[in-house]
Scaffold this motif. Structure first.
Motif, PDB file in Angstrom:
ATOM      1  N   ARG A   1       0.833  -1.210   0.000  1.00 42.69           N
ATOM      2  CA  ARG A   1       0.000   0.000   0.000  1.00 42.69           C
ATOM      3  C   ARG A   1       0.862   1.253   0.000  1.00 42.69           C
ATOM      4  NH1 ARG A   1      -5.621   0.078   0.700  1.00 42.69           N
ATOM      5  NH2 ARG A   1      -6.002   2.286   0.964  1.00 42.69           N
ATOM      6  N   ILE A   2       1.917   1.209   0.798  1.00 44.57           N
ATOM      7  CA  ILE A   2       2.839   2.350   0.846  1.00 44.57           C
ATOM      8  C   ILE A   2       3.454   2.572  -0.535  1.00 44.57           C
ATOM      9  CG2 ILE A   2       5.085   3.082   1.751  1.00 44.57           C
ATOM     10  CD1 ILE A   2       4.240   1.703   4.411  1.00 44.57           C
ATOM     11  N   GLN A   3       3.814   1.450  -1.173  1.00 43.82           N
ATOM     12  CA  GLN A   3       4.392   1.519  -2.511  1.00 43.82           C
ATOM     13  C   GLN A   3       3.418   2.201  -3.483  1.00 43.82           C
ATOM     14  OE1 GLN A   3       5.722  -2.440  -2.997  1.00 43.82           O
ATOM     15  NE2 GLN A   3       7.176  -1.929  -4.606  1.00 43.82           N
ATOM     16  N   ASP A   4       2.134   1.804  -3.396  1.00 42.85           N
ATOM     17  CA  ASP A   4       1.118   2.366  -4.292  1.00 42.85           C
ATOM     18  C   ASP A   4       0.959   3.874  -4.105  1.00 42.85           C
ATOM     19  OD1 ASP A   4       0.708  -0.173  -5.046  1.00 42.85           O
ATOM     20  OD2 ASP A   4      -1.216  -0.445  -4.035  1.00 42.85           O
ATOM     21  N   SER A   5       1.175   4.356  -2.885  1.00 40.80           N
ATOM     22  CA  SER A   5       0.869   5.754  -2.584  1.00 40.80           C
ATOM     23  C   SER A   5       1.890   6.707  -3.183  1.00 40.80           C
ATOM     24  CB  SER A   5       0.816   5.956  -1.073  1.00 40.80           C
ATOM     25  OG  SER A   5       2.134   5.931  -0.560  1.00 40.80           O
ATOM     26  N   GLU A   6       2.953   6.163  -3.752  1.00 42.78           N
ATOM     27  CA  GLU A   6       4.015   6.980  -4.357  1.00 42.78           C
ATOM     28  C   GLU A   6       4.464   8.092  -3.433  1.00 42.78           C
ATOM     29  OE1 GLU A   6       2.303   8.022  -8.098  1.00 42.78           O
ATOM     30  OE2 GLU A   6       2.795   6.076  -8.963  1.00 42.78           O
ATOM     31  N   THR A   7       4.725   7.708  -2.196  1.00 46.59           N
ATOM     32  CA  THR A   7       5.154   8.665  -1.192  1.00 46.59           C
ATOM     33  C   THR A   7       6.668   8.842  -1.253  1.00 46.59           C
ATOM     34  OG1 THR A   7       5.196   9.097   1.166  1.00 46.59           O
ATOM     35  CG2 THR A   7       5.317   6.818   0.521  1.00 46.59           C
ATOM     36  N   GLY A   8       7.138   9.939  -0.678  1.00 47.38           N
ATOM     37  CA  GLY A   8       8.587  10.153  -0.637  1.00 47.38           C
ATOM     38  C   GLY A   8       9.193   9.634   0.645  1.00 47.38           C
ATOM     39  N   GLY A   9       8.335   9.367   1.635  1.00 46.11           N
ATOM     40  CA  GLY A   9       8.868   8.904   2.907  1.00 46.11           C
ATOM     41  C   GLY A   9       7.797   8.212   3.724  1.00 46.11           C
ATOM     42  N   VAL A  10       8.239   7.493   4.747  1.00 49.68           N
ATOM     43  CA  VAL A  10       7.316   6.789   5.628  1.00 49.68           C
ATOM     44  C   VAL A  10       7.653   7.166   7.053  1.00 49.68           C
ATOM     45  CG1 VAL A  10       6.652   4.536   6.521  1.00 49.68           C
ATOM     46  CG2 VAL A  10       6.997   4.834   4.085  1.00 49.68           C
ATOM     47  N   PHE A  11       6.620   7.505   7.823  1.00 47.95           N
ATOM     48  CA  PHE A  11       6.817   7.659   9.256  1.00 47.95           C
ATOM     49  C   PHE A  11       6.178   6.453   9.950  1.00 47.95           C
ATOM     50  CE2 PHE A  11       4.642   8.716  13.249  1.00 47.95           C
ATOM     51  CZ  PHE A  11       5.761   8.803  14.053  1.00 47.95           C
ATOM     52  N   ALA A  12       6.930   5.772  10.817  1.00 43.23           N
ATOM     53  CA  ALA A  12       6.397   4.588  11.487  1.00 43.23           C
ATOM     54  C   ALA A  12       6.548   4.697  12.994  1.00 43.23           C
ATOM     55  CB  ALA A  12       7.108   3.339  10.986  1.00 43.23           C
ATOM     56  N   PHE A  13       5.522   4.251  13.707  1.00 41.10           N
ATOM     57  CA  PHE A  13       5.597   4.097  15.160  1.00 41.10           C
ATOM     58  C   PHE A  13       4.982   2.748  15.503  1.00 41.10           C
ATOM     59  CE2 PHE A  13       3.730   4.430  19.409  1.00 41.10           C
ATOM     60  CZ  PHE A  13       4.836   4.804  20.141  1.00 41.10           C
ATOM     61  N   LEU A  14       5.826   1.726  15.611  1.00 43.54           N
ATOM     62  CA  LEU A  14       5.387   0.353  15.894  1.00 43.54           C
ATOM     63  C   LEU A  14       6.336  -0.209  16.934  1.00 43.54           C
ATOM     64  CD1 LEU A  14       5.190  -0.508  12.113  1.00 43.54           C
ATOM     65  CD2 LEU A  14       3.181  -0.349  13.567  1.00 43.54           C
ATOM     66  N   PRO A  15       6.167   0.199  18.214  1.00 43.55           N
ATOM     67  CA  PRO A  15       7.222  -0.060  19.187  1.00 43.55           C
ATOM     68  C   PRO A  15       7.337  -1.498  19.678  1.00 43.55           C
ATOM     69  CG  PRO A  15       5.433   1.142  20.207  1.00 43.55           C
ATOM     70  CD  PRO A  15       5.072   0.976  18.776  1.00 43.55           C
ATOM     71  N   ALA A  16       6.320  -2.353  19.483  1.00 44.11           N
ATOM     72  CA  ALA A  16       6.470  -3.740  19.937  1.00 44.11           C
ATOM     73  C   ALA A  16       7.617  -4.365  19.141  1.00 44.11           C
ATOM     74  CB  ALA A  16       5.179  -4.508  19.708  1.00 44.11           C
ATOM     75  N   PRO A  17       8.580  -5.041  19.832  1.00 47.01           N
ATOM     76  CA  PRO A  17       9.785  -5.502  19.145  1.00 47.01           C
ATOM     77  C   PRO A  17       9.527  -6.287  17.862  1.00 47.01           C
ATOM     78  CG  PRO A  17      10.042  -5.808  21.487  1.00 47.01           C
ATOM     79  CD  PRO A  17       8.642  -5.297  21.272  1.00 47.01           C
ATOM     80  N   ASP A  18       8.576  -7.237  17.903  1.00 46.89           N
ATOM     81  CA  ASP A  18       8.340  -8.043  16.712  1.00 46.89           C
ATOM     82  C   ASP A  18       7.787  -7.203  15.567  1.00 46.89           C
ATOM     83  OD1 ASP A  18       9.380 -10.439  17.293  1.00 46.89           O
ATOM     84  OD2 ASP A  18       7.524 -11.316  18.063  1.00 46.89           O
ATOM     85  N   GLN A  19       6.899  -6.262  15.904  1.00 45.02           N
ATOM     86  CA  GLN A  19       6.346  -5.405  14.862  1.00 45.02           C
ATOM     87  C   GLN A  19       7.428  -4.523  14.266  1.00 45.02           C
ATOM     88  OE1 GLN A  19       2.777  -3.284  16.042  1.00 45.02           O
ATOM     89  NE2 GLN A  19       1.596  -5.062  15.420  1.00 45.02           N
TER      90      GLN A  19
END
Lengths: 386, 286
Positions: A207-225
């Motif tokens: 989905r991120i790929q489809d959005s043709e974005t220039g960057g990604v911000f992520a907040f997924l603090p659980a270690p496995d995630q």
């Protein structure tokens, strides 16, 4: 044999009961010690590192830590533990808390019993307002997230896709990032809230790929995630397609970076503490921490515990061995000191911590993947204001 | 067009779910034994893989059969020492017992390997992506699918064509009659349990990369393993295979096409399927 070993156990129990004397300064620490969370140990080692550098006696009182296990965010467990610590163990101060829900219910016990409390992690904004005898030595997610948005806007990023874990801190970080990034002239290419039980990130990456974005911000603090997301992101080669990865620093704790490969190098993150922070205070802290923990690397949770101990010592010293709840909070809200993370002060109104937030790049340093700080936003407040 | 890619990702996820849950289906079908600790054997496989790789320097591909064998050995010992005593016990007793095993496995993993998530560094030939019918899929996912398809075909032929398979099918269909015919069902159970644990171990080793591995692994994925077996219908391999494909592909697709619904789509369909097929897609009424 059976009998003698029981006798030893009994004797030890009796001796411990006697060695904990009435004038000891007792800390009731509530944190996850069992299960798969390492936070309790990180706090424990942070406290031991503090003892190693500053001794375990303050104003003539020996400091004793009573650890209580709250392995999950369950609020009722924390309430019961706090009640036991206050009424039975007669602790002078409550402390700990990886999770916000446990901080809130234990904080209610602190309020009712007028026991001061020091939060060592629990990073949701605004919880101190209802807890008059509590201070927080850690950070808030809004505080660590906002500078990342400023940095992205300043470095010419136009469109960013945000992906966060679907729970209160995740939503905090999503809102903060969007507000600050759009406020600075950027646009969001999309946003997704991911259920906490998500393991497979391949669909989100597409989905991120489809959005043709220039960057990604992520907040997924659980270690496995954190690990799965970064690995899937790199595996799909999004960085090679020019999509920059920005993450909140909690996703790149030492225990997570140890599971990553060289292709994660270059990931940008923002946080208040890196074990690589260049200062004499941090050098002493890291050395002491390694010596008490069997050569582990301190995390932002350990530094929260270390600084909470510093705040406790300052309050007890200033009151000549006493710990009055009102006076202690008065001392804490006006405190400034040099922490291993850098200079720290407090907002006298909200009691929340004010500190530097660092932008870091993941690099291989002395053979280990390390968050190397390269830009500093000074004295950032809780709500993401400087 | 990402459709093919999403489909392939879903199949990769499904393969992992299937290989881990296959053994659970057999033990539940054969003995009506609700083994909630089944994921612990996958965890054993995962840790065996990571430990052999990181501490002993065994190459990744060689750790897979090791994980299979070590998890199988664990299964064998536990079956002989503990599980077989409880086949006649009530379901509640079995649930309490297996939840106990789960807790012990989590605590042991923390004690032996620490509480954190385990690192795995795949060899370079399994990293990256390859194009496939115009879609891209990660090399490792494709590797997982191929390996699991091979294992599934092996399983199917064992059940279909060997004497052991015939005995197994017979015992699942009617245990009393099987005993009456002189089939040693106890021994059958030991073998099936061991083999199921070994398969889970292999799945656990494969899963370190895609699912991750920490001491709470067996708890975290318990719901998924049970879903696969309950929706598929216990006692066969075809049912769980079908269910794993549905769970894997639907989960992946709903996250791609409708991320705001979270896991809602998946659980809604599971409820619908169970209402329509109370005994599972491939299960028989008992």
């Amino acid at each position: 044999m059976q009998f003698s070993s029981r006798a030893v156990v009994l004797l030890t129990a009796v001796l411990t009961a006697f060695t904990a004397r009435a004038d000891d300064l007792k800390i009731g620490l509530i944190a996850p010690f069992s299960g798969s969370e390492t936070a309790g140990l990180e706090m424990d080692y942070g406290i031991k590192a503090f003892f190693k550098l500053h001794g375990d006696v303050v104003a003539g009182r020996k400091v004793v830590v009573i650890n209580r296990d709250a392995p999950t965010p369950a609020p009722d467990v924390a309430r019961r533990l706090a009640q036991e610590l206050v009424t039975r163990d007669k602790v002078d101060v409550l402390a700990g808390h990886l999770f916000t829900p446990t901080a809130i219910t234990a904080g209610q016990v602190s309020t009712q019993s007028k026991t001061p409390m020091l939060i060592m992690n629990a990073a949701t904004s605004g919880i101190l307002a209802k807890l008059p005898y509590t201070a927080r030595a850690s950070f808030t997610v809004a505080q660590t997230t906002a500078p990342l948005a400023w940095w992205a806007a300043k470095n010419g990023m136009k469109r960013i896709f945000s992906i966060v874990a679907d729970y209160a801190p995740g939503i905090d970080s999503e809102n903060t990032f969007q507000r600050e990034f759009v406020g600075a002239g950027g646009a969001m290419a999309g946003s997704i809230r991911v259920p906490l039980d998500t393991i497979d990130f391949s669909s989100y990456i597409r989905r991120i790929q489809d959005s043709e974005t220039g960057g990604v911000f992520a907040f997924l603090p659980a270690p496995d995630q954190a690990k799965n997301f970064i690995k899937t992101f790199r595996d799909a080669g999004l960085d090679k397609k020019g999509i920059k990865l920005l993450v909140e620093g909690g996703m790149l704790q030492p225990q997570i970076t140890a599971t990553l490969d060289d292709d994660a190098i270059g990931t940008i993150s923002s946080q208040h503490y890196s074990e690589d922070h260049q200062s004499p205070e941090n050098k002493a802290f890291v050395e002491a921490y390694k010596s008490v923990s069997g050569n582990r690397v301190p995390t932002y949770i350990s530094v929260g515990a270390f600084d909470a101990m510093n705040m406790l010592y300052k309050a007890v010293e200033a009151q000549a061995g006493k710990l009055d709840p009102v006076k202690s909070v008065e001392i804490w809200r006006n405190m400034t000191f040099e922490s291993p993370r850098g200079p720290v002060s407090f907002d006298p109104k909200t009691r929340d911590i004010v500190q530097n937030i660092y932008i870091r790049r993941l690099e291989r340093k002395n053979g280990v993947l390390t968050n190397v700080e390269f830009e500093t936003y000074r004295a950032v407040k809780d709500n993401g204001k400087q | 067009m990402q459709f093919v890619g999403v489909l392939l990702d879903g199949i990769a996820y499904a393969s992992l779910l299937f290989i881990i849950s296959a053994g659970l289906s057999i033990t539940m079908g054969l003995m009506q034994f609700a083994n909630l600790a089944h994921g612990a054997f996958a965890m054993v496989g995962g840790y065996a893989c990571v430990y052999c790789m990181n501490a002993l320097g065994v190459p990744y591909l060689a750790t897979l059969p090791l994980a299979f064998l070590i998890a199988g050995a664990f299964g064998l010992v536990l079956e002989l020492a503990l599980y077989r005593r409880l086949y006649e016990a009530s379901h509640l007793t079995q649930v309490l017992f297996t939840v106990g095993v789960l807790n012990v496995s989590t605590a042991s993993a923390v004690f032996l390997f620490g509480a954190g998530s385990q690192p795995i560094h795949l060899p370079s030939y399994l990293q990256g992506q390859i194009s496939f019918f115009g879609a891209t899929i990660s090399t490792f996912r494709l590797f997982t699918v191929v390996l699991v398809v091979a294992m599934a075909m092996l399983l199917a032929s064992i059940v279909r064509f060997t004497r052991f398979g015939a005995q197994l099918r017979c015992a699942v269909d009617n245990r009393r009659a099987a005993i009456g015919m002189g089939i040693n069902v106890d021994r059958l159970m030991t073998i099936a349990f061991t083999f199921g644990s070994a398969l889970a171990g292999l799945g656990g080793a494969l899963g370190v990369q895609l699912l991750g591995l920490d001491p709470s692994f067996a708890f975290k994925y318990l719901v998924y393993f049970l879903l696969v077996v309950v929706v598929g219908g216990s006692g066969s391999f075809v049912g769980p295979l079908l269910a794993a494909l549905i769970v894997g592909m639907l989960d992946t697709a709903s996250r791609y096409y409708a991320p705001e619904t979270g896991s809602f789509t998946l659980y809604l369909l599971m409820v619908a399927l169970l209402v329509m097929f109370p005994n599972g897609l491939y299960g028989r009424a008992r």
